[in-house]
Scaffold this active site. Structure first.
Site, mmCIF file in Angstrom:
data_model
loop_
_atom_site.group_PDB
_atom_site.id
_atom_site.type_symbol
_atom_site.label_atom_id
_atom_site.label_comp_id
_atom_site.label_asym_id
_atom_site.label_seq_id
_atom_site.Cartn_x
_atom_site.Cartn_y
_atom_site.Cartn_z
ATOM 1 N N ASP A 1 0.830 -1.192 0.000
ATOM 2 C CA ASP A 1 0.000 0.000 0.000
ATOM 3 C C ASP A 1 0.877 1.260 0.000
ATOM 4 O OD1 ASP A 1 -2.695 1.296 0.490
ATOM 5 O OD2 ASP A 1 -1.649 1.958 2.300
ATOM 6 N N GLU B 1 1.818 -0.307 -4.993
ATOM 7 C CA GLU B 1 0.893 0.773 -5.344
ATOM 8 C C GLU B 1 1.780 2.001 -5.497
ATOM 9 O OE1 GLU B 1 -3.315 2.604 -3.762
ATOM 10 O OE2 GLU B 1 -1.727 2.310 -2.286
#
Length: 804
Positions: A467, A504
């Site tokens: 993330d 990401e």
């Protein structure tokens, strides 16, 4: 509160527990009242009548008093001792042979302990506790014992052991070895004191008992969203009693090639939490619940699940204080917001322990670990890989205005978080969540690597999606790094070599690295440009045809560098954050009022189109168009080069009613609706499942390398016309030819179909304008002529097959 007599010898044993470890215990006891607790320096202890340990050596051995032998080692200790902290001290520790010296404290024997491994480890007959803190001046180990013969129940007393920095410290690691402790069911944590200068980045508070960053298990609240335990304290725990998990003699890892992956992003809890799942109430929302629903995953056809965070997190964090992102302006919004439940889990407390409230029946940390392994084993036995969505960019501890201190902040804030020391030691915030983990500090880097290795070796996971991974590319001062040490270390690590590693590639500080993420030819990326460009073309935006062609061909403009491959692009149209696929074709605007943030949260750039009406409608034409558009999106995703990723619920058309940031809703807005799936099994779901399986059975969509001349024929001579919204092409593979056409105009396009290969004819497999089941006929329908009328906002797929 009664205390045992051992307090005069430097150990405080209390009848009351530190904290709540289950639904039947009082919450938040640790540190609230403990008149004889041990912390601080020796003068403080003497003044209270409690003596410090007075240990004679900073090296730990185990055995009987009076014996002389070398320090116990175990597999991997030699590699551990050469790591970045305490290196020279630990090398000396392992090389020297020292006399055994111990002290007896009631039923326990105490030894100085050793620096590695961090966390809790068995050493001979004792348990070694080791925690890093570079800036601490005092560390106290806090223990809560189980009641005699009652697993999981507190009542065996509490112990606090103040560590002597001269005797229980090696380099920057504080340690102690205790003989006589139970081998499981003990809760533990640390009180840590140190400099109080906030402007230098310190946030020490010895009144707070902290979770060990290396705790392999965490205990606390055991039932998800149990409001009676809202303020439960989180503590580390361990389990040296259980037998090793039985993976089975016929067990093996799926080892699916990256190019062949089809990823299904899902939440463990939301997958089965709804009553419509049909599961026993004690299994809903659990790891075991996922096992029960593996047949659905197989029917859908995916071969990898990407699990939203499963590291321990606190679902009640929004109810402890106002969220740093809060923009509330009214009492009503405040009331709404304060009842939010963190159901996504992007707020990690500990990086080693599985979320205990995903265990069935409120089973606690040991059961959570076992059931997680059972889930992984069951998925693997069915050929499905497990990828974890991991959050190393920030933690649950929030900011300085509304801090929630549970671990890193109190152990050594200056090491674990990025700070602006030129601005009063202020926490830097590139995560949008109040703090930023200091990922490229050597100590933090090693913790992250150790955490990843733990999930691979202990739990057998197959990969990780990181993330806000651009934060992992920032130096300790927050500045971007061209060759970030952590990113390189993950790519080169031997234990992680079999893993899929996915970034990401952006953060909330504006570091957007799509196509430019440091990769060492291993890292794949969430391709945000694919998402945006596919959305724009399918909904009919002008000037997108060439870009659409580039994206479905593998985004060579982004990834054809060095040894990178098409599968380094994770293609997605929908993810957990943002609109669902149904909402993408049903809403022009986000509708996030229920989040209580005044509509200020969630992205405003959704590239969505409501097809003629905002939200739900009874207009049959609009609903038919929406259905067609969802199928167009899914077909484009499944025929694109690269790795496709879809989101749980899109296979039946799940709606969040326009909420594109539903992180705080533990209910139908996020939970998989199994009744809706059954209602749409033969129509919407049927199309989605067939498209996935068609991709998996046709290698032409899963090329190892980027398309070259001869792999594709573009039936196009109108590239430069921005008003052209029609694209047709043929993919050529070994003994297979696939023709595709996408029409994003609001009128039909009559297209010339190229001749099929010799002795073959075209079969219509897909026409999204047709009603189910004719919209996708897996074996194909013969009779395709030399021209075909492609309906408005629709797509077709033809397959060349031998003429019968």
């Amino acid at each position: 509160m009664d205390t045992f007599a051992y307090s005069q010898q430097g150990i405080c044993i209390l009848h009351s527990p530190f904290c709540d470890s289950g639904p039947d215990l009082p919450a938040n006891k640790l540190g609230v009242h403990s008149p004889t607790r041990v912390f601080g320096g020796s003068s403080q202890l003497r003044a209270s009548g409690i003596l410090p340990m007075g240990l004679k050596f900073s090296r730990c051995t185990s055995g009987r008093a009076g014996q002389s032998h070398s320090v116990k080692t175990w597999d991997g200790i030699n590699s551990q001792c050469t790591k970045v902290y305490g290196r020279h001290a630990q090398e000396g520790l392992l090389e020297e042979e020292v006399p055994h010296i111990s002290e007896t404290r009631g039923p326990f024997k105490l030894f100085p302990g050793q620096a590695f491994p961090l966390g809790v480890a068995e050493v001979g007959n004792g348990l070694n506790f080791a925690v890093f803190s570079q800036n601490a001046t005092a560390v106290t180990l806090c223990l809560s014992l189980p009641a005699s013969g009652k697993s999981g129940k507190r009542g065996g007393g509490t112990i606090e052991l103040a560590l002597d920095p001269h005797k229980n410290k090696t380099g920057d690691i504080w340690h102690i070895c205790v003989e006589g402790l139970p081998r499981s069911d003990v809760l533990y944590g640390y009180r840590v004191d140190g400099p109080q200068s906030w402007h230098d980045g310190h946030r020490f508070d010895s009144n707070t008992v902290l979770v060990d960053p290396y705790a392999k298990l965490v205990d606390g609240r055991r039932v998800f969203a149990d409001s009676s335990q809202k303020l439960a304290k989180f503590m580390g725990t361990y389990d040296f009693d259980s037998l090793p998990f039985d993976w089975g003699h016929d067990y093996k890892l799926p080892n699916i090639a990256e190019k062949d992956l089809v990823i299904y992003e899902m939440s463990v809890r939301a997958f089965t939490a709804d009553e419509s799942s049909g599961l026993d109430v004690n299994k809903r929302g659990s790891y075991i619940g996922v096992i029960e629903k593996i047949p659905h995953l197989l029917e859908l056809g995916v071969n990898a699940v990407e699990l939203l965070p499963v590291f321990e997190f606190d679902e009640f964090e929004f109810q402890r204080r106002r969220n740093p992102r809060d923009h509330m302006a009214s009492f009503y919004l405040c009331f709404t917001f304060c009842n939010l439940i963190n159901t996504w889990g992007y707020s990690t407390i500990n990086f080693f322990s599985p979320m205990i409230r995903y265990a069935s029946s409120g089973g606690g940390p040991i059961n959570a670990a076992r059931e997680f392994k059972e889930m992984v084993k069951a998925l693997h036995m069915n050929g499905i890989e497990v990828i974890l969505d991991v959050v190393y960019n920030h933690t649950n501890e929030a900011d300085d205005k509304y801090p929630y201190t549970t671990s890193f902040r109190g152990i050594d804030n200056k090491v674990y978080y990025m700070l602006d020391l030129n601005n009063g030691g202020k926490l830097l915030n590139f995560s949008g969540c109040g703090n930023t983990f200091n990922c490229n500090h050597p100590v933090v880097l090693e913790l992250i690597l150790d955490s990843l290795r733990h999930w691979v070796t202990e739990y057998h996971v197959d990969g990780f999606r990181f993330d806000l991974a651009s934060i992992l590319c920032r130096g300790t001062d927050g500045s971007p790094l061209s060759a970030p040490p952590l990113i390189r270390a993950i790519a080169k690590d031997a234990t992680l070599s079999r893993c899929k590693i996915i970034s990401e590639p952006w953060d909330c500080g504006g570091l957007y690295l799509v196509g430019g993420f440091p990769n060492w030819d291993r890292w794949a990326e969430w391709n945000g440009k694919y998402r945006d460009d596919i959305r724009q073309f399918i909904k009919g935006d002008a000037g997108m045809k060439g870009t659409f062609a580039t994206r479905i061909a593998g985004s060579a403009d982004l990834y054809r560098v060095n040894k990178r491959k098409p599968y380094h692009s994770i293609n997605f149209i929908i993810a957990h954050d943002g609109f669902t696929l149904y909402d993408l074709v049903s809403y022009n605007f986000k509708h996030n009022e229920a989040n209580g943030e005044g509509g200020n949260d969630g992205s405003n750039d959704n590239y969505s189109w409501n097809c003629g009406a905002e939200g739900e409608t009874d207009d049959a034409n609009i609903n038919a168009l929406r259905s067609r558009q969802m199928k167009n999106f899914h077909l484009a995703l499944m025929i694109s080069q690269g790795i496709p990723m879809m989101v749980m619920g899109d296979e039946y058309g799940h709606s969040r009613y326009g909420n594109n940031n539903s992180y705080g809703h533990d209910g139908a807005i996020n939970n998989f609706q199994w009744k809706q799936l059954e209602e749409r099994k033969k129509s919407h779901f049927g199309f989605f499942s067939k498209a996935i399986k068609f991709r998996k059975t046709h290698a032409v969509f899963c090329q190892e390398d980027f398309l070259k001349k001869g792999d594709v024929t573009w039936h196009e001579d109108n590239w430069d016309n921005p008003d052209s919204k029609f694209l047709a092409f043929t993919l050529h593979g070994e003994n297979e030819d696939i023709y595709l056409a996408f029409n994003a105009h609001d009128y039909s396009v009559k297209v010339w179909i190229p001749p099929p290969p010799q002795n073959q004819r075209w079969y219509r497999v897909v026409d999204t304008n047709l009603a189910s089941p004719n919209d996708f006929v897996f074996e194909g329908v013969p009779g395709v002529e030399s021209t075909y009328s492609v309906a408005p906002f629709s797509s077709i797929l033809l397959e060349a097959k031998p003429a019968s």
